[in-house]
Design a protein around this motif. Sequence first.
Motif, PDB file in Angstrom:
ATOM      1  N   SER A  98       3.113  -1.741   0.758  1.00 29.33           N
ATOM      2  CA  SER A  98       3.909  -0.608   0.755  1.00 29.33           C
ATOM      3  C   SER A  98       4.939  -0.530  -0.202  1.00 29.33           C
ATOM      4  CB  SER A  98       4.654  -0.449   2.190  1.00 29.33           C
ATOM      5  OG  SER A  98       5.592   0.626   2.226  1.00 29.33           O
ATOM      6  N   ASP A  99       5.522   0.671  -0.304  1.00 36.93           N
ATOM      7  CA  ASP A  99       6.662   0.577  -1.373  1.00 36.93           C
ATOM      8  C   ASP A  99       7.823  -0.279  -1.158  1.00 36.93           C
ATOM      9  OD1 ASP A  99       5.382   2.598  -2.983  1.00 36.93           O
ATOM     10  OD2 ASP A  99       6.051   4.198  -1.788  1.00 36.93           O
ATOM     11  N   ARG A 100       7.873  -0.644   0.047  1.00 33.02           N
ATOM     12  CA  ARG A 100       9.182  -1.548   0.645  1.00 33.02           C
ATOM     13  C   ARG A 100       8.599  -2.972   0.588  1.00 33.02           C
ATOM     14  NH1 ARG A 100      12.426   1.037   5.586  1.00 33.02           N
ATOM     15  NH2 ARG A 100      12.478   3.268   4.910  1.00 33.02           N
ATOM     16  N   PRO A 101       9.641  -3.635   0.021  1.00 30.41           N
ATOM     17  CA  PRO A 101       9.074  -5.314  -0.009  1.00 30.41           C
ATOM     18  C   PRO A 101       8.471  -5.849   1.342  1.00 30.41           C
ATOM     19  CG  PRO A 101      11.251  -4.804  -1.257  1.00 30.41           C
ATOM     20  CD  PRO A 101      10.802  -3.557  -0.162  1.00 30.41           C
ATOM     21  N   ASP A 102       7.547  -6.654   1.241  1.00 30.34           N
ATOM     22  CA  ASP A 102       6.998  -7.209   2.339  1.00 30.34           C
ATOM     23  C   ASP A 102       6.442  -6.459   3.321  1.00 30.34           C
ATOM     24  OD1 ASP A 102       7.463  -9.770   0.942  1.00 30.34           O
ATOM     25  OD2 ASP A 102       9.662  -9.755   1.990  1.00 30.34           O
ATOM     26  N   CYS A 103       6.239  -5.249   3.213  1.00 31.79           N
ATOM     27  CA  CYS A 103       5.630  -4.200   3.835  1.00 31.79           C
ATOM     28  C   CYS A 103       4.230  -3.579   3.586  1.00 31.79           C
ATOM     29  CB  CYS A 103       6.629  -3.011   4.210  1.00 31.79           C
ATOM     30  SG  CYS A 103       8.261  -3.481   4.650  1.00 31.79           S
ATOM     31  N   TYR A 104       3.538  -3.485   4.434  1.00 30.58           N
ATOM     32  CA  TYR A 104       2.221  -2.908   4.225  1.00 30.58           C
ATOM     33  C   TYR A 104       1.611  -1.701   5.051  1.00 30.58           C
ATOM     34  CZ  TYR A 104       2.014  -7.859   2.635  1.00 30.58           C
ATOM     35  OH  TYR A 104       2.368  -8.858   1.984  1.00 30.58           O
ATOM     36  N   ASP A 105       0.891  -0.753   4.450  1.00 31.19           N
ATOM     37  CA  ASP A 105       0.509   0.406   4.878  1.00 31.19           C
ATOM     38  C   ASP A 105      -0.996  -0.004   5.708  1.00 31.19           C
ATOM     39  OD1 ASP A 105       2.729   1.714   4.190  1.00 31.19           O
ATOM     40  OD2 ASP A 105       1.753   2.285   2.319  1.00 31.19           O
ATOM     41  N   PHE A 106      -1.163   0.161   7.073  1.00 26.51           N
ATOM     42  CA  PHE A 106      -2.255   0.012   7.821  1.00 26.51           C
ATOM     43  C   PHE A 106      -3.037   1.274   7.998  1.00 26.51           C
ATOM     44  CE2 PHE A 106      -0.417  -4.287   7.945  1.00 26.51           C
ATOM     45  CZ  PHE A 106      -1.638  -4.997   8.439  1.00 26.51           C
ATOM     46  N   GLU A 107      -4.432   0.922   8.103  1.00 30.68           N
ATOM     47  CA  GLU A 107      -5.318   1.900   9.009  1.00 30.68           C
ATOM     48  C   GLU A 107      -6.288   1.053   9.500  1.00 30.68           C
ATOM     49  OE1 GLU A 107      -6.869   5.328   6.823  1.00 30.68           O
ATOM     50  OE2 GLU A 107      -8.856   4.667   7.669  1.00 30.68           O
ATOM     51  N   THR A 108      -6.453   1.266  10.873  1.00 28.57           N
ATOM     52  CA  THR A 108      -7.401   0.515  11.669  1.00 28.57           C
ATOM     53  C   THR A 108      -8.126   1.388  12.729  1.00 28.57           C
ATOM     54  OG1 THR A 108      -5.852   0.431  13.729  1.00 28.57           O
ATOM     55  CG2 THR A 108      -5.514  -1.015  11.760  1.00 28.57           C
ATOM     56  N   ARG A 109      -9.297   0.974  12.864  1.00 35.28           N
ATOM     57  CA  ARG A 109     -10.216   1.401  13.786  1.00 35.28           C
ATOM     58  C   ARG A 109     -10.788   0.278  14.572  1.00 35.28           C
ATOM     59  NH1 ARG A 109     -15.899   2.971  14.715  1.00 35.28           N
ATOM     60  NH2 ARG A 109     -15.949   4.777  16.236  1.00 35.28           N
ATOM     61  N   THR A 110     -10.011  -0.028  15.772  1.00 33.21           N
ATOM     62  CA  THR A 110     -10.644  -1.274  16.481  1.00 33.21           C
ATOM     63  C   THR A 110     -11.274  -0.994  17.866  1.00 33.21           C
ATOM     64  OG1 THR A 110      -8.392  -1.640  17.502  1.00 33.21           O
ATOM     65  CG2 THR A 110      -8.723  -2.408  15.211  1.00 33.21           C
ATOM     66  N   VAL A 111     -11.956  -2.123  18.365  1.00 33.53           N
ATOM     67  CA  VAL A 111     -12.410  -2.128  19.622  1.00 33.53           C
ATOM     68  C   VAL A 111     -11.322  -1.912  20.745  1.00 33.53           C
ATOM     69  CG1 VAL A 111     -13.923  -3.188  21.360  1.00 33.53           C
ATOM     70  CG2 VAL A 111     -14.543  -3.351  18.892  1.00 33.53           C
ATOM     71  N   THR A 112     -10.192  -2.457  20.403  1.00 32.98           N
ATOM     72  CA  THR A 112      -9.211  -2.786  21.251  1.00 32.98           C
ATOM     73  C   THR A 112      -8.302  -1.545  21.523  1.00 32.98           C
ATOM     74  OG1 THR A 112      -8.579  -5.035  20.663  1.00 32.98           O
ATOM     75  CG2 THR A 112      -6.633  -3.643  21.684  1.00 32.98           C
ATOM     76  N   ASN A 113      -8.509  -0.414  20.552  1.00 33.68           N
ATOM     77  CA  ASN A 113      -7.905   0.860  20.569  1.00 33.68           C
ATOM     78  C   ASN A 113      -8.790   1.602  20.910  1.00 33.68           C
ATOM     79  OD1 ASN A 113      -8.716   1.650  18.094  1.00 33.68           O
ATOM     80  ND2 ASN A 113      -6.745   0.927  17.098  1.00 33.68           N
ATOM     81  N   GLY A 114     -10.189   1.510  21.442  1.00 32.63           N
ATOM     82  CA  GLY A 114     -10.957   2.477  21.717  1.00 32.63           C
ATOM     83  C   GLY A 114     -11.647   3.225  20.587  1.00 32.63           C
TER      84      GLY A 114
END
Length: 322
Positions: free
Chosen positions: A296-312
């Motif tokens: 991410s633009d912020r230090p030690d931060c990350y932009d996530f995109e997920t598609r998991t079994v856990t969240n259906g």
Amino acid sequence: MTRPFVATIPFLLVLNAAQPAHAHDDHCAAIRESVEKAGFADSVTVVCDGDHASIISDTFPDHEMMTGIVGTNEQVPVPAKDHAAPIPLEPKLGDTPQTRDSSLGVAVNGVPIYDYTAGGEMTEAELYHYQAHHDTVATQQLDECGGHAGKGDDYHYHAKPTCMIEQMKNAGDDAIIGWAFDGFPIFGDNNPDGTQIADGELDVCNGKADDTFGYRYHTSADAPYIIQCLMGEVADLQALPRVAPLRSIDGNGGRDSGVPPRGGVEDLVFTQFPGGGGHMEYSYRGETYYIRYAPSDRPDCYDFETRTVTNGGEVETGTYCR
């Protein structure tokens, strides 16, 4: 199992309490040398101050990760900048094995080392009985290198770090592959002189006496595979560091840990991207799922995109920070 790991020899050893004044310097030099000779000095820093050496890294190895995992918890490896692992410079053996629900030491490439289980801290009685349902090797939770990403999206080893050892410039029986949080070194499957370790020779923590350090740990082909507990004295076990989990950008909550899909997944592959991002993809019952992130633009931060079994199977996005 071909070798039970019940201790068959006494594991209380007595070290000379009146160690020479230069003992701290000698132990610091040994820790620093183990990192340098292995070839990891460019990514791992050793700083000695007072009674401890700190092995500092981002816990992110320079080898393939996550490949071959079936029992995934749907977590992904994310660097942990400037993680400091403290190693006592005057190790002393105790009389009671100690465990915790986190790392027990650190490899010379800066990756934390856990015991073989995924069940957290074991009682003293449990140390003497094989925990089959928590065995990360038997339940296929580990990659081909002996590690995986934990609930904090932190990569760590639960078994012999085979890929790291292959990278070591000084790979061999006499090479130290890591250090436990009680100050004692960790070696591979054989004695440092190349001789084999007999069945029952290692104690409950997977260690034995050592002429140089007083005591040492070993990896093994069978459970517990690697250091299982700490035989040395530790002033405050719970004060030992943990890799900070990822938290939402507002600090309220974090990235929820996943639930292993029933029956496991197929074709799990993790790809690292230039610049610090990553993408993990896998199949489950004919569907494709993924977790990807980018700095991410912020230090030690990350932009996530997920598609998991856990969240259906829903696509979710968010920014998370260490």
